[in-house]
Design a protein around this motif. Structure first.
Motif, mmCIF file in Angstrom:
data_model
loop_
_atom_site.group_PDB
_atom_site.id
_atom_site.type_symbol
_atom_site.label_atom_id
_atom_site.label_comp_id
_atom_site.label_asym_id
_atom_site.label_seq_id
_atom_site.Cartn_x
_atom_site.Cartn_y
_atom_site.Cartn_z
ATOM 1 N N HIS A 147 14.460 0.582 20.258
ATOM 2 C CA HIS A 147 13.208 -0.113 19.962
ATOM 3 C C HIS A 147 13.214 -0.687 18.549
ATOM 4 C CE1 HIS A 147 11.331 2.757 23.143
ATOM 5 N NE2 HIS A 147 11.967 1.737 23.698
ATOM 6 N N ILE A 148 13.716 0.069 17.582
ATOM 7 C CA ILE A 148 13.758 -0.428 16.204
ATOM 8 C C ILE A 148 14.741 -1.592 16.093
ATOM 9 C CG2 ILE A 148 14.380 0.198 13.845
ATOM 10 C CD1 ILE A 148 13.260 2.979 14.384
ATOM 11 N N ALA A 149 15.864 -1.498 16.826
ATOM 12 C CA ALA A 149 16.843 -2.586 16.791
ATOM 13 C C ALA A 149 16.266 -3.881 17.355
ATOM 14 C CB ALA A 149 18.096 -2.193 17.566
ATOM 15 N N LYS A 150 15.308 -3.789 18.281
ATOM 16 C CA LYS A 150 14.693 -4.976 18.875
ATOM 17 C C LYS A 150 13.547 -5.536 18.024
ATOM 18 C CE LYS A 150 17.092 -5.109 22.711
ATOM 19 N NZ LYS A 150 17.952 -6.270 23.086
ATOM 20 N N GLY A 151 13.232 -4.879 16.890
ATOM 21 C CA GLY A 151 12.219 -5.422 15.997
ATOM 22 C C GLY A 151 11.000 -4.561 15.789
ATOM 23 N N CYS A 152 10.870 -3.436 16.519
ATOM 24 C CA CYS A 152 9.710 -2.561 16.327
ATOM 25 C C CYS A 152 9.804 -1.857 14.978
ATOM 26 C CB CYS A 152 9.616 -1.539 17.457
ATOM 27 S SG CYS A 152 9.296 -2.282 19.067
ATOM 28 N N THR A 153 8.639 -1.596 14.373
ATOM 29 C CA THR A 153 8.620 -0.914 13.077
ATOM 30 C C THR A 153 8.929 0.563 13.232
ATOM 31 O OG1 THR A 153 6.934 -2.480 12.367
ATOM 32 C CG2 THR A 153 7.256 -0.523 11.001
ATOM 33 N N THR A 154 8.332 1.186 14.213
ATOM 34 C CA THR A 154 8.591 2.599 14.500
ATOM 35 C C THR A 154 8.289 2.839 15.971
ATOM 36 O OG1 THR A 154 8.180 4.887 13.778
ATOM 37 C CG2 THR A 154 6.275 3.426 13.920
ATOM 38 N N HIS A 155 8.341 4.119 16.373
ATOM 39 C CA HIS A 155 8.330 4.482 17.791
ATOM 40 C C HIS A 155 7.372 5.651 17.980
ATOM 41 C CE1 HIS A 155 10.330 5.845 21.608
ATOM 42 N NE2 HIS A 155 9.972 7.007 21.130
ATOM 43 N N LEU A 156 6.399 5.507 18.905
ATOM 44 C CA LEU A 156 5.498 6.602 19.282
ATOM 45 C C LEU A 156 5.767 6.956 20.737
ATOM 46 C CD1 LEU A 156 1.941 5.920 17.799
ATOM 47 C CD2 LEU A 156 3.397 7.889 17.378
ATOM 48 N N ALA A 157 6.263 8.168 20.978
ATOM 49 C CA ALA A 157 6.580 8.592 22.345
ATOM 50 C C ALA A 157 5.324 9.122 23.021
ATOM 51 C CB ALA A 157 7.664 9.658 22.332
ATOM 52 N N LYS A 158 5.091 8.673 24.252
ATOM 53 C CA LYS A 158 3.988 9.207 25.044
ATOM 54 C C LYS A 158 4.353 10.592 25.544
ATOM 55 C CE LYS A 158 2.443 4.651 26.675
ATOM 56 N NZ LYS A 158 2.245 3.805 27.865
ATOM 57 N N PRO A 159 3.387 11.509 25.672
ATOM 58 C CA PRO A 159 1.963 11.396 25.374
ATOM 59 C C PRO A 159 1.694 11.283 23.862
ATOM 60 C CG PRO A 159 2.415 13.390 26.646
ATOM 61 C CD PRO A 159 3.714 12.824 26.239
ATOM 62 N N ILE A 160 0.733 10.466 23.486
ATOM 63 C CA ILE A 160 0.413 10.227 22.083
ATOM 64 C C ILE A 160 -0.761 11.113 21.682
ATOM 65 C CG2 ILE A 160 -0.401 8.504 20.440
ATOM 66 C CD1 ILE A 160 0.995 6.403 22.181
ATOM 67 N N HIS A 161 -0.588 11.872 20.598
ATOM 68 C CA HIS A 161 -1.645 12.730 20.072
ATOM 69 C C HIS A 161 -2.470 11.962 19.036
ATOM 70 C CE1 HIS A 161 -0.243 16.513 21.908
ATOM 71 N NE2 HIS A 161 0.960 15.959 21.784
ATOM 72 N N VAL A 162 -3.716 12.349 18.905
ATOM 73 C CA VAL A 162 -4.615 11.677 17.970
ATOM 74 C C VAL A 162 -4.058 11.736 16.552
ATOM 75 C CG1 VAL A 162 -6.905 11.732 16.947
ATOM 76 C CG2 VAL A 162 -6.643 12.080 19.390
ATOM 77 N N LYS A 163 -3.595 12.914 16.129
ATOM 78 C CA LYS A 163 -3.109 13.059 14.759
ATOM 79 C C LYS A 163 -1.870 12.203 14.518
ATOM 80 C CE LYS A 163 -4.984 17.711 14.002
ATOM 81 N NZ LYS A 163 -4.665 19.120 13.693
ATOM 82 N N GLN A 164 -0.994 12.102 15.546
ATOM 83 C CA GLN A 164 0.186 11.262 15.385
ATOM 84 C C GLN A 164 -0.217 9.801 15.192
ATOM 85 O OE1 GLN A 164 2.303 12.131 18.992
ATOM 86 N NE2 GLN A 164 3.567 13.700 18.027
ATOM 87 N N LEU A 165 -1.157 9.324 16.017
ATOM 88 C CA LEU A 165 -1.591 7.933 15.908
ATOM 89 C C LEU A 165 -2.247 7.680 14.557
ATOM 90 C CD1 LEU A 165 -2.029 5.159 17.164
ATOM 91 C CD2 LEU A 165 -4.141 6.023 18.176
ATOM 92 N N PHE A 166 -3.121 8.605 14.111
ATOM 93 C CA PHE A 166 -3.795 8.415 12.819
ATOM 94 C C PHE A 166 -2.795 8.423 11.676
ATOM 95 C CE2 PHE A 166 -8.168 10.149 14.348
ATOM 96 C CZ PHE A 166 -8.297 9.032 15.137
#
Length: 659
Positions: free
Chosen positions: A629-648
Motif C-alpha cells: 500500500h505504501i509503495a502504491k502511494g498511501c501514507t500509512t496503513h490501517l488494518a481492519k477492524p479499526i479501533h477508535v484510538k488507532q484512528l484518532f
C-alpha cells in the motif's frame, strides 16, 4: 473353442475388476455431484444473506441506485442469472437478468429491519432481546445449472481418466500374476503328461509348490523316477543335461521379462507420485487463497462490530449504565477473540505455504516479558493468580521478529491463564541456554497434561478434553501456531507436565550478542496515543463502498466534528477530492469501478494532492500488505477492524499543526 482353467480364472478376475472399477467410478461421481450441489447451495445462501443484509438500509430510504449497485454486484457472480427485489407489500422494486437461460434454481429470502423495542419495566419479560424484526421486502435469485453441470462433467472426465487406467493396469497385473502362478504350471503338467505318454522319461515337472498342483507335479516326478531307475544310460543322462540347460535358459528369460515388467511398474509408480505431489501443491495453494479471502470477508463485518463497540465503550455519545457497559465489554471481547482466531488461522496458512516473512531485529526479552505481563495483569488479578518473572541479568539480545515473539509469549501465557485455577501461580523464566540460545519457560500450577497426550498438543485443532477446552475458550490452534513460529525462527519448543501438578512450556531462540536497544517505536507510539489535543473540524474524505462501515467511520469522525465528504468508489474519490480539497483521505482498497490503490496513484499524479495524507483502510494484514500500500502511494496503513484510538492517533499525527 475350449477354454483352459487358467484362461477362465483370468477372465473371471477381469470381470470382477471391471465391475468394481465401474461401481467405484459411479459412486465417486454420485458423491462429487452431491458435493458440488452443496457447494452451490452454500454459496447462494451466503450471497442471499449478504444481499438481504446490505439491502436493508437502501430499501428503507428507497435508494434505488444502491439497490441497482447491489443487484449488479450479485449478477456479476458466476451462475447468477436473475435478481429481483420487492418491497414489504410485495410490489416490484427492482429486477435485472433473465430466467430464460436453461435449467435454473430459484431462491428467496426476506429483508428484515431490526428496531429497538420499548422498555417494559426494568427488562423485557423472560429475557427477550430488546429488538424487533420487521419484514420490509424480499429477494429472489435465479441460479443457472450450467456451471454446476460443467463442473460435474469435468469431474466425470477426471474420474474416468483415473479409473480406466487403474482398471487396465490392474487387469494386466492380474493377468501376469495368474499366468505365472496358474497358467504356466498347468501347461508344464500337460507337457510332462504328453512326454510320459510318448515314453520320454527324462523330463521332470519343475514345480515345487505346496498346493494341489505341486503335489500332482511331485507325483509325476516320482512316477518318472521309478520308471527310469532300471533304464538309465549315458544318452539319457546327456539328454537330461540338455533339457536342464534349456530349462535354465527359459528361467533366465522369464526372470529378464519379470525384471522388465517390474521396472516398467516402478516407472509408472514414480510418475503417479509426481502427479500426486503436483496435486497436493495446487491444493495447498488453493487453501491459502481461500483462507486469505475468508480473512478479508470476516474482517469487514468485524470492523463494524469493533468500531461501534469502541464508540459505545468510550461513551462519546452519552453515558452508559453498568449493565450496558458490561454488555458492550462482552461484545468487544468476543469480537477481539474472533479476530485473534482469524489471525492465527491466516498465520498458520502462510507458514505452511512458505509465505511468512520474519522482520528480524534485535530485541530484549526482559523488556518484552515485562511488557506482556503488564498487559495481562488485569486478567491474572481477576483470578487471583500470582505471577512471577525471573530473568537472568546478563541475558543477551536476540535477533528475532518482535511481533512474532510477542505472539508466542502471549499464546503461552494465555494457555497458562486458562488452565490455572484461582489463587494459582504462574512463573516466567528467561535464562541463557548456551549453544541453544535463550531459553524461555512458562510454568503454571494448573491441571496438567496426561503423558499419553503430550505429543499431540502442538497439533492443529487438538484439544485434550473437547468440552472443557471449549468452555475455557480453547480452539486447538494457538499451540500449533506457536510451534510453527518458534521453528520459523530456528528454535525448539516443548512441554513437561504432570496431572494435577501443573505444566512447563519452554522454547529456545538463537542469539546475537549486541548492546541493548532503547524502547521500541511501538512503545513510543503507545505513549503518543495517551496525549491530548486531537484535531477537530478538519476536511476529511472517506472512500468506502460498504454502507455500514461508512456509517461507523462517519460516527467516529463526528466525535471531533470533522467535516466529512463521502465517496463510494475510486472514481468518485478523485472527483470529490478535486471538488472539496480534503486535508486527509481515508481510502478503502477493495471497491467497485476503481479500487483504492489505482485511485491513490491517480491522486498522487495531481500536484495539489501529492502530499495529502492518504490512509489505506483494508482487511489485508501483515507487513507485506502494508509495504504494498505504501509503495502504491498511501501514507500509512490501517488494518481492519479499526479501533477508535488507532484512528484518532493517525488523525492527530497527520493533521496536527506542526505537520
Amino acid at each position: 473353442m475350449r477354454l483352459g482353467i487358467s484362461t477362465k480364472a483370468i477372465l473371471l478376475a477381469f470381470c470382477m475388476i471391471v465391475f468394481f472399477g465401474l461401481a467405484l467410478g459411479y459412486f465417486v461421481i454420485r458423491y462429487q455431484s452431491r458435493v458440488l450441489r452443496l457447494e452451490l447451495n452454500e454459496r447462494v445462501t451466503v450471497l442471499m444473506n449478504n444481499l438481504s443484509f446490505n439491502s436493508e438500509y437502501p430499501l428503507l430510504i428507497e435508494d434505488k441506485e444502491a439497490i441497482v449497485r447491489l443487484t449488479k454486484g450479485i449478477l456479476a457472480q458466476r451462475d447468477i442469472v436473475f435478481c429481483r427485489i420487492e418491497d414489504k407489500s410485495k410490489n416490484f422494486f427492482y429486477e435485472e437478468g433473465s430466467k430464460e437461460v436453461g435449467p435454473i434454481s430459484e431462491y428467496t429470502t426476506t429483508i428484515v429491519s431490526k428496531t429497538a423495542a420499548e422498555e417494559l419495566g426494568e427488562e423485557l419479560i423472560l429475557g427477550i432481546p430488546k429488538e424487533l424484526e420487521e419484514e420490509i421486502g424480499r429477494v429472489y435469485l435465479c441460479v443457472s445449472h450450467s456451471g454446476f453441470k460443467e463442473k460435474l462433467n469435468k469431474a466425470k472426465r477426471i474420474i474416468a481418466a483415473i479409473i480406466i487406467p487403474f482398471i487396465i493396469t490392474t487387469c494386466l497385473a492380474i493377468y501376469l500374476l495368474l499366468k505365472r502362478i496358474l497358467g504356466l504350471p498347468i501347461k508344464q503338467l500337460v507337457k510332462a503328461t504328453e512326454k510320459i505318454s510318448q515314453g520320454n522319461l527324462n523330463d521332470r515337472v519343475p514345480i515345487e509348490t505346496h498346493d494341489e498342483i505341486g503335489v500332482l507335479a511331485a507325483s509325476f516326478n516320482k512316477m518318472t523316477k521309478d520308471l527310469q531307475e532300471s533304464t538309465v544310460s549315458r544318452k539319457e543322462l546327456e539328454q537330461r543335461v540338455v533339457e536342464r540347460t534349456r530349462e535354465l535358459a527359459e528361467e533366465r528369460q522369464n526372470l529378464e521379462n519379470t525384471v522388465q515388467v517390474r521396472t516398467r511398474e516402478l516407472r509408472e509408480s514414480l510418475e503417479k507420485v509426481e502427479d500426486a505431489n503436483l496435486l497436493l501443491e495446487h491444493a495447498n495453494r488453493a487453501k491459502t487463497q481461500f483462507l486469505s479471502s475468508m480473512s478479508h470477508e470476516l474482517r469487514t463485518p468485524l470492523n463494524v462490530v469493533i468500531g461501534f463497540t469502541d464508540l459505545l465503550s468510550e461513551q462519546l455519545y452519552g453515558n452508559l449504565n453498568d449493565k450496558q457497559m458490561k454488555y458492550v465489554s462482552e461484545i468487544g471481547n468476543s469480537a477481539e477473540h474472533l479476530l485473534s482466531l482469524i489471525n492465527d488461522l491466516l498465520d498458520v496458512s502462510k507458514i505452511d505455504a512458505g509465505a511468512m516473512e520474519l522482520e528480524m531485529e534485535d530485541i530484549s526479552f526482559d523488556e518484552l516479558i515485562n511488557t506482556i505481563v503488564s498487559m495481562m495483569n488485569s486478567q491474572f488479578r481477576k483470578k487471583k493468580i500470582n505471577v512471577k518473572t525471573s530473568i537472568e541479568p546478563t541475558l543477551p539480545v536476540v535477533t528475532a521478529d518482535r511481533r512474532k515473539c510477542k505472539q508466542i509469549l502471549m499464546n503461552l501465557l494465555s494457555n497458562a491463564f486458562k488452565f490455572t485455577p484461582e489463587e494459582g501461580r504462574v512463573e516466567i523464566c528467561a535464562v541463557y541456554g548456551g549453544d541453544f540460545g535463550v531459553r524461555i519457560e512458562v510454568r503454571d500450577t494448573g491441571i496438567g497434561i496426561a503423558a499419553d497426550k503430550i505429543d499431540k498438543i502442538f497439533s492443529e485443532f487438538y484439544q485434550v478434553e473437547n468440552v472443557r477446552d471449549e468452555q475455557l475458550g480453547g480452539t486447538g490452534i494457538g499451540l500449533a501456531l506457536t510451534r510453527r513460529l518458534v521453528e520459523l525462527h530456528g528454535g525448539k519448543i516443548g512441554v513437561e507436565s504432570k496431572l494435577c501438578k501443573g505444566s512447563t512450556f519452554w522454547f529456545t531462540l538463537p542469539l546475537k550478542k549486541l548492546l541493548r536497544k532503547e524502547p521500541s517505536e511501538q512503545k513510543e507510539a503507545e505513549e503518543v496515543l495517551k496525549e491530548n489535543g486531537a484535531p477537530k473540524g478538519r476536511r476529511i474524505l472517506i472512500v468506502e463502498d460498504n454502507e455500514v462501515n461508512l456509517a461507523m467511520a462517519i460516527e467516529m469522525l463526528n466525535v471531533h466534528k470533522h467535516r466529512v465528504v463521502v465517496a463510494r468508489n475510486g472514481q468518485e474519490a478523485i472527483e470529490m477530492a478535486k471538488q472539496h480539497k480534503p486535508e486527509l483521505i481515508l481510502m478503502d482498497i477493495r471497491m467497485p469501478v476503481m479500487d483504492g490503490l489505482e485511485a491513490t496513484q491517480r491522486l498522487r499524479a495531481i500536484p495539489e494532492f501529492a502530499n495529502t495524507p492518504i490512509i489505506a483502510m483494508t482487511a489485508s494484514t501483515g507487513a507485506e500488505a502494508e509495504k504494498t500500500h505504501i509503495a502504491k502511494g498511501c501514507t500509512t496503513h490501517l488494518a481492519k477492524p479499526i479501533h477508535v484510538k488507532q484512528l484518532f492517533a493517525v488523525l492527530k499525527k497527520y493533521l496536527s499543526i506542526e505537520n
